[in-house]
Design an enzyme around this catalytic site. Sequence first.
Site, PDB file in Angstrom:
ATOM      1  N   GLY A  87       0.926  -1.178   0.119  1.00 45.70           N
ATOM      2  CA  GLY A  87       0.053   0.123   0.187  1.00 45.70           C
ATOM      3  C   GLY A  87       0.741   1.184  -0.090  1.00 45.70           C
ATOM      4  N   ARG A  89      13.282  14.451  -2.433  1.00 45.64           N
ATOM      5  CA  ARG A  89      12.311  14.736  -3.475  1.00 45.64           C
ATOM      6  C   ARG A  89      11.240  13.826  -3.334  1.00 45.64           C
ATOM      7  NH1 ARG A  89      13.269  15.545  -9.478  1.00 45.64           N
ATOM      8  NH2 ARG A  89      11.292  16.182  -9.752  1.00 45.64           N
ATOM      9  N   ASN A  99       5.845  10.823  -5.790  1.00 45.69           N
ATOM     10  CA  ASN A  99       4.619  10.770  -6.347  1.00 45.69           C
ATOM     11  C   ASN A  99       3.830  11.646  -5.203  1.00 45.69           C
ATOM     12  OD1 ASN A  99       1.731  10.561  -6.654  1.00 45.69           O
ATOM     13  ND2 ASN A  99       2.211   8.355  -7.807  1.00 45.69           N
ATOM     14  N   PRO A 100       3.565  12.883  -5.356  1.00 50.54           N
ATOM     15  CA  PRO A 100       2.801  13.491  -4.144  1.00 50.54           C
ATOM     16  C   PRO A 100       1.382  12.785  -3.707  1.00 50.54           C
ATOM     17  CG  PRO A 100       3.007  14.943  -6.081  1.00 50.54           C
ATOM     18  CD  PRO A 100       3.732  13.751  -6.484  1.00 50.54           C
ATOM     19  N   LYS A 101       0.844  12.177  -4.506  1.00 55.02           N
ATOM     20  CA  LYS A 101      -0.595  11.471  -3.944  1.00 55.02           C
ATOM     21  C   LYS A 101      -0.331  10.404  -3.209  1.00 55.02           C
ATOM     22  CE  LYS A 101      -4.015  11.557  -7.108  1.00 55.02           C
ATOM     23  NZ  LYS A 101      -5.057  11.069  -8.204  1.00 55.02           N
ATOM     24  N   GLN A 144       0.987   8.115   2.457  1.00 55.45           N
ATOM     25  CA  GLN A 144       1.797   7.261   3.358  1.00 55.45           C
ATOM     26  C   GLN A 144       2.070   8.196   4.553  1.00 55.45           C
ATOM     27  OE1 GLN A 144       5.439   5.900   1.154  1.00 55.45           O
ATOM     28  NE2 GLN A 144       5.526   4.422   2.730  1.00 55.45           N
ATOM     29  N   GLY A 155      13.429   8.231   2.612  1.00 55.90           N
ATOM     30  CA  GLY A 155      12.255   7.375   3.109  1.00 55.90           C
ATOM     31  C   GLY A 155      11.090   8.194   3.728  1.00 55.90           C
ATOM     32  N   GLY A 179       8.006   6.322   4.874  1.00 55.63           N
ATOM     33  CA  GLY A 179       7.077   5.292   5.382  1.00 55.63           C
ATOM     34  C   GLY A 179       6.841   5.423   6.869  1.00 55.63           C
ATOM     35  N   GLU A 180       8.040   5.652   7.481  1.00 52.45           N
ATOM     36  CA  GLU A 180       7.926   5.570   8.894  1.00 52.45           C
ATOM     37  C   GLU A 180       7.804   7.124   9.745  1.00 52.45           C
ATOM     38  OE1 GLU A 180       9.917   1.738  10.475  1.00 52.45           O
ATOM     39  OE2 GLU A 180      10.803   2.570   8.402  1.00 52.45           O
TER      40      GLU A 180
END
Lengths: 763, 173
Positions: free
Chosen positions: A495, A654, A657-659, A664, A727, A729-730
Site C-alpha cells: 500500500g 524529492r 509521487n505526491p499522491k 503514506q 524514506g 514510510g515511518e
Amino acid sequence: MSKPDNTVKDALALGPENWADGEDPLARRRGGRIGAPVSRLDGPLKVRGKAPFAAEFPVEGMAYAALVFSTIAKGRIATLDTAAAEAAPGVVLVMTYRNAPRMRPMQQFDSSEKAGGADTLPIMQDEHVYWNGQPIALVLAETQEQADHAASLVRVTYEPGHAVTSFAEAKANGTDTGDFHGPLHLEIGDAEEALRAAAVSVDVTYRTPPHNHNAIEPHATTLAWHGDELVVHDATQLVTHTAWTLAHIFGVDESQVHVTSPFVGGGFGGKLVAQHQVLGAAAARLAGRPVRIALPREGVYRLIGGRARTEQRVAIGASEEGRFTALIHTGTSATTRHSAWPEPFMLAAHSHYAAETFLLDLQTAYVDMVANGSMRAPGGAVGVYALECTVDEVAAKLGMDPVELRIRNEPATGPTDGRPFSSRHVVEAWRTGAERFGWAGRNPAPGAVRDGEWLVGMGCAAASHPYVRMPGGAARITLTDKGLARVEVAAHDMGMGTETAQTQVAAERLGLEPGQVSFRYGDSALPGLVPAAGSQQSASIGAAVVAAQHALVAELLKLVSDDSPLAGLEADEIGAVNGGLAKLDEPERYESYASILAGAGRDEVSVEASGPPPLEMMNWSMHSFGAMFCEVRVNAVTGETRVSRFLGSIDCGRVLNPKTAGSQLRGGIVMGLGLALMEETQFDERRGRILNASLAEYHVPVHLDVPEIDLIWTDLPDPHAPAGARGIGELGITGAGAAVANAIFNATGKRVRDLPLTPDKLL
Amino acid sequence: MADSADAIRINGTAVEPPGDPRVSLLDLLRERLELHGAKKGCDQGACGACTVLADGERIVSCLALAVQYTGREVVTIEGLTGEDGPHPLQRAFVEHDGFQCGYCTPGQICSAVGMAAELERGVPSYVTDDLAAERIAPGRDEVRERMSGNLCRCGAHNGIVAAITETYGTEAR
Ligand code: FES
Ligand code: FES
C-alpha cells in the site's frame, strides 16, 4: 524496521566505486514523470475487490487450519488429549509436538542476511511453553468451520513454571544493554554533571505501553508442497527472507521455496515469518495436502508481537538562552529471552539537537511474552514522542516559543557523529510550517483558550527517521523489440505505492512513457533482497535500477550496428530519451530501443545488476525530517480530546509521487494520533496474557478521530539518495504523537507522561 | 438452483444456501463462491472490512449467517461494478487515493453506498443538526461519523472522505 546493516562497514573495503560518488541525474530533473501525482496503478483492481490477497489463492484439494493457543505463560504441557478433535467431522489432521515433523527453529530477522523469523524458539517440537498464546496444536479440516470446532475440542493441562510477566519484576531481575547493530549506549562529555550545572533543566520519565500493528488483513498463508518444492502465497513484507527461512527450517534448498505476495493488506513491521507459516507448511507436509492458514484476529495478537513497553528518562539541561548543554535519554524496554529486540527509543536523540553533552542508553528487561518486534518506526515512534514532549517542557520552563527553541538547537553537523548532513532543511520546514499553520496565533499560556466546554490548544514537535538502504538490492530490466520495458525486483507493495512510484522513476530513467514500463515485485523468484522495512524500498530499488540501467546501456551499445548514430560512443556519453538512446550533448545522434533490437535481430534484451554498497549511509548523516503542528480541543467536562487540525511540514528529499507519498505520510500521522490518544495492548501482568486481543477493544483511530491532515514539503532533492528521495514510510508516526500531547498541554496545562492520553487522565 | 425463496440472490445470481448452518455470509462469499471482494478483518463485527449490502442496507457479513439470507438480495463489491464500468464511487476512491493496501476498501465502498441511502432517507446521526430533515447532506462530519465503523489502518481516511463527499454531494459542514 530500520537497522543499518553491519555489512555496510564491510562494504567500505570494496573500493571507491559507490553510489555516493555522484548525484543521480534524475534527482533534480523537473517536469518529467517524477513528482507527478499519478493515481496508483493497482487502484482499479483494489476498488473492484479483485486484488488477490494471500488467503484468496484457490488451490485444489486445500485443507483449512485452526490453531490452539496455550493459556499459560511458561511451563510445560502435562496432558494433551486430541481424540475428540481427531474424531470430529471433516478433520484431516491434528498436529501437536508429538507428531509434528522435526524442524529447525527460525533465525531472527536481521540476525543474518536472509533471516526473517520473529523468534528463535523450537516450533511445536516439545512440551515446553514459552508464552501465553503459543500455538500448541494445529487442526486441519475440510472447512474452516470444521477446523475451528475441532480445535475447540483439544484438551490440555499444564504444569506451570514461574513466568516473569510484570515489568517491575523483569527490571528487578537485571537488564542488559540493548543491541541494535551495536550496543545502544553513547556518552559524550559528562551529561549528568552538565544537567546539574544547567541554568534550566527538566528531568522526567515517560512511559509507553505495548502496541500492536493491527493491519486490517490478518496474517494468512496458502501453501502447497510438490515433492520437496514449496509454493507459498503469503502476506509478507519479506518474500525472499521468507523463502530462505522456510527452506532453512525444512532442510530444502532456498530455490525450492517460491513465495509470492502480490498484495498485502498492511504490514507495519508485523508481517515477517512467524510460527503460522511454518506450522502451515509442516501440516501440509504431514497431511499431504495444500493448506490455508488464516489467523483469526485473536490469533494475530497471540502470535505476532508488536511494539514493546518502554520506560524512558529524558533530561535536558539548557542555558538561559535555551541552548542545550545536556541531553540524556535513557531507560528500559521489555523484550523476551527468545528474541531480544530492543525498542531503540534513544536513537532519535543522536540527531535531533546540538547539545554539549549526551548520555543515551537503552536497557532491555526480559518478560515471558510473545516475542516483541518491529512496528512502524521502531524506537522512533515512542522515542521521538518522549524526546519532543520533553523539549516542550523545556520551552515552557524557559518561557520560550517551542519552535524557536528547536531552531536555536539546530545542529550544523550530525550532533553525535560529526558527519555532514546529506541534506537537512529543518529550519525551513519549521518556518514554512509555522506560517501555514498560523502558529503565531497560539496563546503560549496553557489552559487559556476556551470555546464553550472545549479547551483549545496548539502544539508542535519535530519528526525524524533515518535514511536506510540495505545491501542486497538488485533489479532486472528486460527490454522488448516493441520498446517496452519490464523492471523486476523482489520488493513489496503493501500500500506504499511502490509499483506506481517505481514505474514513474523507471520510465524517467529509461526514457519511456509510464505505459511502456511494467514493474514486477512481490515474488521471491525475482532478483534482489529488498525487505519492505526501514523505509528503504525506494532507495534500494532506485539504486538497483540505476545499476541495471547502466548495464542495459552497455549491453545495447554492444548490439548497435556500425552505421548506427550511436556507433562508437561510450556508455557515459549516452542518455535514455524518447524510447531510445541519444548522445547527451548531441541529441540528434539517437536510435530507438526498437530499432537497436531489430537491427541486432533480438526479441528482447535482459540485464540484471545489483545496487552498490550503501556507502552514502557511512559518509553522511541522512534523515528524513518533519515539523508537526497540531491543534486539539479537549472537553473540560468529559476529558475527551479531538484533534481539530494537523499539519506536517516535511523535508524528505524529492517526493516521487505526491499522491501516494501524501497518503503514506498521512497514514503515519494517523497512527501517531492513535499512539497519543488511544492505542494500548493491555497485557495482564498476572497471567501474561493480552486482554484486548480484538479490534473492538484495541482502539485505533476511526474516521471521526481523523481531521483533514495538511501536508507541505520542501521537495529539495537529497544529492546522496537515488532520485533524490529519502524514506517516508515511518516518518509520519514520529513526532505526530508528541505534537498532540504538546497541544493537549497547551490546551489544558496538564502534562501526562503515560500514554495513551485517554479521557480519564485528563479529567 | 432454481430461483426461489430458498435461494440467496448474490449480485443477481441465485445461490443455494450452505448445508452447514455455521457458515457466515462472508465465508459463503469468500470460501464457497470465490467472491473475495468482501474482506475478513476480524470476523467479529469490529472492522467493517466485510461490509456488503443486503436489500440495500449495509451489513457486516461476518456476523450474518448465510442461511438467514435466503430470499434476500445481496450485493457485494463485485456487484457494484456494472456493465458500463466501475461505480462512480469506485472511480472516486482511485482519484482521491482513498486507500493504500486496499484491504479495507471494498468494505468502505459498500458501506458508503449504504450510508448514502441512509442520508437520502433522512436517518439522523450523532452529528446531525436537524433531526427532522427529510434528506441529510453528506457533509464531511456526517460522513466521518457514519463511516467510523469501517476501520482503515493505512490511514487513508482523508482520501476516503473526499471520495465519498465528492460522489454524493459537496456541501461542506
Ligand atoms: S470482518 Fe466483519 S466486521 Fe471485521
Ligand atoms: S487501505 Fe489499508 S486498511 Fe484501509
